[in-house]
Each structure stands twice: as C-alpha cells, then as structure tokens.
Design an enzyme around this catalytic site. Structure first.
Site, PDB file in Angstrom:
ATOM      1  N   ALA A  33      15.263  -5.539  -6.461  1.00  0.00           N
ATOM      2  CA  ALA A  33      14.361  -6.455  -7.170  1.00  0.00           C
ATOM      3  C   ALA A  33      15.125  -7.647  -7.747  1.00  0.00           C
ATOM      4  O   ALA A  33      14.557  -8.716  -7.956  1.00  0.00           O
ATOM      5  CB  ALA A  33      13.647  -5.704  -8.285  1.00  0.00           C
ATOM      6  N   ARG A  45      -4.091  10.593 -19.893  1.00  0.00           N
ATOM      7  CA  ARG A  45      -4.597  11.655 -20.778  1.00  0.00           C
ATOM      8  C   ARG A  45      -4.045  13.024 -20.398  1.00  0.00           C
ATOM      9  O   ARG A  45      -4.239  13.985 -21.077  1.00  0.00           O
ATOM     10  CB  ARG A  45      -6.128  11.705 -20.696  1.00  0.00           C
ATOM     11  CG  ARG A  45      -6.744  10.511 -21.340  1.00  0.00           C
ATOM     12  CD  ARG A  45      -8.160  10.767 -21.782  1.00  0.00           C
ATOM     13  NE  ARG A  45      -8.799   9.491 -22.056  1.00  0.00           N
ATOM     14  CZ  ARG A  45      -9.521   8.843 -21.190  1.00  0.00           C
ATOM     15  NH1 ARG A  45      -9.748   9.337 -20.000  1.00  0.00           N
ATOM     16  NH2 ARG A  45     -10.046   7.680 -21.488  1.00  0.00           N
ATOM     17  N   GLU A 127      -0.459  -2.292  -1.348  1.00  0.00           N
ATOM     18  CA  GLU A 127       0.085  -1.640  -0.147  1.00  0.00           C
ATOM     19  C   GLU A 127      -0.269  -0.151  -0.096  1.00  0.00           C
ATOM     20  O   GLU A 127      -0.589   0.404   0.971  1.00  0.00           O
ATOM     21  CB  GLU A 127       1.615  -1.807  -0.127  1.00  0.00           C
ATOM     22  CG  GLU A 127       2.302  -1.177   1.046  1.00  0.00           C
ATOM     23  CD  GLU A 127       1.918  -1.813   2.377  1.00  0.00           C
ATOM     24  OE1 GLU A 127       2.294  -2.965   2.601  1.00  0.00           O
ATOM     25  OE2 GLU A 127       1.222  -1.154   3.180  1.00  0.00           O
ATOM     26  N   ILE A 134       3.061   4.185   4.688  1.00  0.00           N
ATOM     27  CA  ILE A 134       3.308   3.270   5.817  1.00  0.00           C
ATOM     28  C   ILE A 134       3.109   1.834   5.330  1.00  0.00           C
ATOM     29  O   ILE A 134       2.054   1.515   4.801  1.00  0.00           O
ATOM     30  CB  ILE A 134       2.330   3.529   6.984  1.00  0.00           C
ATOM     31  CG1 ILE A 134       2.338   4.997   7.404  1.00  0.00           C
ATOM     32  CG2 ILE A 134       2.632   2.617   8.162  1.00  0.00           C
ATOM     33  CD1 ILE A 134       1.282   5.336   8.470  1.00  0.00           C
ATOM     34  N   GLY A 185      -2.837  18.238  -2.484  1.00  0.00           N
ATOM     35  CA  GLY A 185      -2.950  16.925  -3.139  1.00  0.00           C
ATOM     36  C   GLY A 185      -3.242  15.792  -2.172  1.00  0.00           C
ATOM     37  O   GLY A 185      -3.088  14.624  -2.515  1.00  0.00           O
ATOM     38  N   ASP A 199     -13.400   7.314   2.980  1.00  0.00           N
ATOM     39  CA  ASP A 199     -12.025   6.939   2.652  1.00  0.00           C
ATOM     40  C   ASP A 199     -11.419   6.082   3.782  1.00  0.00           C
ATOM     41  O   ASP A 199     -10.802   5.040   3.526  1.00  0.00           O
ATOM     42  CB  ASP A 199     -11.197   8.208   2.432  1.00  0.00           C
ATOM     43  CG  ASP A 199      -9.746   7.911   2.158  1.00  0.00           C
ATOM     44  OD1 ASP A 199      -9.432   7.449   1.052  1.00  0.00           O
ATOM     45  OD2 ASP A 199      -8.918   8.111   3.072  1.00  0.00           O
ATOM     46  N   LYS A 203     -10.233   1.960   3.866  1.00  0.00           N
ATOM     47  CA  LYS A 203      -8.944   1.458   4.361  1.00  0.00           C
ATOM     48  C   LYS A 203      -9.136   0.492   5.525  1.00  0.00           C
ATOM     49  O   LYS A 203      -8.450  -0.524   5.641  1.00  0.00           O
ATOM     50  CB  LYS A 203      -8.062   2.638   4.771  1.00  0.00           C
ATOM     51  CG  LYS A 203      -7.697   3.536   3.590  1.00  0.00           C
ATOM     52  CD  LYS A 203      -7.127   4.859   4.061  1.00  0.00           C
ATOM     53  CE  LYS A 203      -6.792   5.783   2.897  1.00  0.00           C
ATOM     54  NZ  LYS A 203      -6.550   7.161   3.322  1.00  0.00           N
ATOM     55  N   GLY A 300       0.030  11.839  -0.404  1.00  0.00           N
ATOM     56  CA  GLY A 300       1.049  12.638  -1.081  1.00  0.00           C
ATOM     57  C   GLY A 300       1.761  11.815  -2.143  1.00  0.00           C
ATOM     58  O   GLY A 300       1.758  10.581  -2.105  1.00  0.00           O
TER      59      GLY A 300
HETATM   60  N1  HSE Z   1      -7.420  11.405   0.833  1.00  0.00           N
HETATM   61  C1  HSE Z   1      -6.569  10.479   1.454  1.00  0.00           C
HETATM   62  C2  HSE Z   1      -6.115  11.065   2.784  1.00  0.00           C
HETATM   63  C3  HSE Z   1      -5.392  10.186   0.573  1.00  0.00           C
HETATM   64  O1  HSE Z   1      -6.315  12.257   3.004  1.00  0.00           O
HETATM   65  O2  HSE Z   1      -5.594  10.336   3.610  1.00  0.00           O
HETATM   66  C4  HSE Z   1      -4.667   8.934   0.900  1.00  0.00           C
HETATM   67  O3  HSE Z   1      -5.466   7.811   0.800  1.00  0.00           O
END
Ligand code: HSE
Length: 434
Positions: A33, A45, A127, A134, A185, A199, A203, A300
C-alpha cells in the site's frame, strides 16, 4: 505517508477473515500500500468472532464507525440491503471511502451508491462482491479494458456448484449437501438465494455492467435455480457427454444484451465443466484477447478477505489522487454508460436438453420429431431407455439444436398434449461455450 485508518463493520465469516489476514500479512500489505493500514474501529455486535479483537476498539453501533473522524475507509461486511445501504451512504456523506463485499447491495442499489460516491469524490470498491477471492472485477475492468467484451459465462455461486458436484459424484441428497455448505460458511443467510440463483444474478449484473458499460439492472436478469435439477438429469447429461452447471451468462447479441442464470448443460471437455465443489470460475471472451478463464475460491472467510484487502490497498494507493484519476466504479466513466436493451428470455436462442416419460408404443418418437420439426427445431441426439420389465413407460431424452425459447416452449406445450406423453417435459438449456 499517514496511516490509512479502517472502520470495519461486521465480524461474521468475512469480517473475521479480514481481521486475521490483516494481522497475519500486515507487513507485506503495508509495503504494497505504501503506508500503514490500521484498524481504527470495529462495529459489531458479535461476542465471539473468529478473530482476536482484544486490542481493538469495538463498538456495537456501526453508524459510529461510519461517522468516526478517525476512520478513512469504511469496510462494510454486514450484508443485506437495508442497514448496509444506510451505512454506506452515511459513510460517503462523511467523506469516507468504502470497501464492501455486498453483491446484493451493489447489484440492486449500486447506481445510486456510485452517484453519491462520485458527488463526494470518494471510492466504493467491491471486488469481494463477485466470486470471492477471484480478482474478476479488476481483470475485466482493468486487465481487459482494451477489449470489446463479447460474452462471459461463469460458475459464480460456490454453494450451488458444491451441491451439483456432490449430487453427481456421490449421489448425495440435495438438502444434505446444502446443510454442509451452510456449516462451512459458504451459503447465504437465506440459502434460497444460492439455490434459486438470486446470488448468482446479483454477481452477474455487476459483471455485465463492467463488461458492457451498462447501468446495473438487477430486475432484468432471467433467473432459474437448481432446486429442480433431478439426479437422473445429472446422469443423462453425463451419458450424452455433458455436465450440468449453474451458470451466469451475459452476452452481447445483435438485438441487445442477454443476462441469464440457469442450470446449463455444457460439454464435459470444457474447462468450466471441470470446476467442481465450492470453486468458482468465469470465462470472459474479449474481441482482442479471445477467451480467458479465471478460477478460484468463490466463498469463505480468507478467500473473500483476500479481495476485501486488495480493495483496501487499492483505495490506500489512490487516496491522494484526484477522483477523475481513479478507476471509474464500473470501468466506464459515468457519462459513457449506455442503457442497452436486456433481452427477455423468450427472445434468446439456445440449444435444449429435454426429458419426458412416454408410453412405449410405435409412432411416439415420430410425433415428437414432427412437432419439433414444425417449430424449426432439429434433434441433435436422443436416448431412449428400455422399459423396465412389466412397465410400458420409458424415459426419452433429446438434445435439440439452437432455437428461440418461445419456439421451444410452444413445441413443449404440443408435446405435453400428446396422449402418449405421461409427464411434464423437463427442459434444461445447453451452451457449447465455443
Ligand atoms: N453464497 C455465496 C456462494 C457466497 O455460495 O458462492 C459468496 O458470494
């Protein structure tokens, strides 16, 4: 140079990952940086985050962070489109730069947010909103900026890809794999966003805007999820030399732009067909460079933190540059963005995989072939299985050539009306990605 002070909001999976990577790689990050990057305050929280915050200033009220004069960059990692939007607009109003991983927010409210940021001369970097670790935004917006982008197609939801991969390789149940993705996660707070394609649509809209220089138009994306992909379709696709992937596709066509997310058969030999598990990959075809492929972890803690921190470094590097010398949010300067027609799905042409159950009688195949041929659709491949002992219903699987969706849907209505067809016709689109 003065240190760049961060205010991190949200200590969930990505927030925790960001704090950990900043701590672990701080020396190299600062060297890149050109200044020290310090966490000035955290708004969260959560009592037991996946990171050590004992030496950090943590407050419960995220708006304290957005208005804190000791914060230069607000890192929004709380997700959602209500509080997060207010938080970002408040931060912008207070002259802060913003880094966010929030695809829903950028896809649905990005035009308004970028306008507010431009008016204040601050950057909103995102990003991490697309394909986790990626660097696909940077690749399209900066690395490919000489090109006229023709199309892009990607596996941009890790959870969906994980489910399809496990269904194919281990014949696991849909629900069981989804639970595992949640525990790891990867899945969204509302996992229907993953499996129904919302989702991926968020994107895709962001990628398409950067690729084609169009405003963000989430409401125009055609979206179909994977919850109705049956195990036998995964198996038949394999027999035909294909794999089923949940793709986001954005394409220029002579009449407009295609923006669609749906399960897709793609030839098994394509690199994209071999992207498995939670991994993401995007093929981007530029007129000068040809096809390019970007592969990596799409979700992740640390993969997403990797993208968040890359944005923080970018913001830190250009803090002293005047706003017109920074990379425009969508890669094209605001006054060059052009609203192009987004084609409805019925006006889009693809090839199709069709599966139906039929009575095992002479003449059934020719009736189906006649209906398809009357609609100008020809059959490229066909599988007919023998009826099990004592049964008279057989599965029929067809691959057609390319046809307009509305032509195909008309033909399906006629096929389903045949007395010899005993099930609704399953239809999955096919792309060759040549
Ligand atoms: N729920 C999304 C996925 C997480 O499974 O790709 C990343 O945006």
């Amino acid at each position: 140079m003065k240190p760049v002070r961060l205010g991190i909001c949200g200590l969930g999976t990505v927030g925790g990952g960001t704090v950990n990577v900043l701590a672990r790689n701080g020396k190299a990050i600062n060297a890149r940086a050109g200044c020290d990057i310090v966490i000035s305050q955290i708004g969260a929280r959560r009592d037991n985050p996946n990171c050590d915050v004992s030496a950090l200033n943590v407050v419960a009220d995220i708006f304290k962070v957005a208005t804190n004069p000791e914060v230069d960059v607000v890192v929004e990692l709380i997700g959602g489109t209500t509080d997060a939007k207010e938080l970002i607009l408040t931060a912008i109003k207070h002259g802060k730069h913003v880094v966010t991983a929030n695809k829903a927010l950028i896809a649905e409210h990005g035009n308004e947010i970028f306008e507010a940021a431009d008016a204040k001369g601050v950057t909103v970097a995102f990003e991490a909103a697309v394909a986790g670790g990626i660097p696909i935004i940077k690749a399209i917006r900066e690395g490919l900026s000489a090109n006229r982008i023709e199309w892009l197609a990607g596996i941009i939801n890790g959870t969906g890809n994980f489910i399809l991969t496990e269904m194919r390789d281990k014949a696991r149940e849909f629900e069981d794999v989804l639970l595992e993705a949640q525990a790891l996660g990867y899945a969204e707070a509302d996992p229907t966003f993953d499996v129904e394609g919302t989702d991926a649509a968020h994107k895709l809209v962001i990628l398409a805007s950067i690729a084609f220089g169009i405003p963000l138009q989430f409401d125009k994306v055609f979206t179909e999820g994977i919850s109705r992909v049956a195990p036998q379709d995964v198996a038949y696709a394999g027999e035909l030399g294909y794999r089923i992937k949940h793709l986001g596709i954005a394409k220029r066509s002579p009449d407009g732009i295609e923006l669609r997310v749906h399960p897709t058969l793609i030839p098994a030999k394509r690199l994209l067909a071999n992207v498995d598990g939670v991994m993401n990959a995007i093929v981007v075809k530029g007129d000068a460079v040809g096809p390019t492929l970007y592969y990596g972890a799409g979700a992740g803690a640390e993969p997403t933190a990797s993208a968040v921190i890359a944005d923080i470094i970018d913001v830190a590097r250009t803090l002293t540059a005047s706003p017109e010398h920074r990379v425009p949010h969508l890669g094209f300067h605001q006054d060059s963005l052009r609203d192009k027609v987004i084609l409805p799905m019925e006006d889009i042409e693809t090839a199709y995989y069709l599966r139906m159950s039929a009575l095992d009688r002479p003449g059934v195949l020719s009736q189906i072939a006649q209906i398809l041929s009357d609609s100008g659709i020809s059959i490229e491949a066909l599988i007919q299985k023998e009826a099990p002992e004592g049964e008279e219903i057989v599965p029929l699987i067809l691959l057609t050539n390319r046809a307009l969706e509305k032509q195909l849907m008309d033909a399906i209505i006629k096929i389903e009306a045949l007395s010899s067809i005993t099930s609704p016709v399953t239809r999955i689109r096919v792309e060759y990605l040549k």
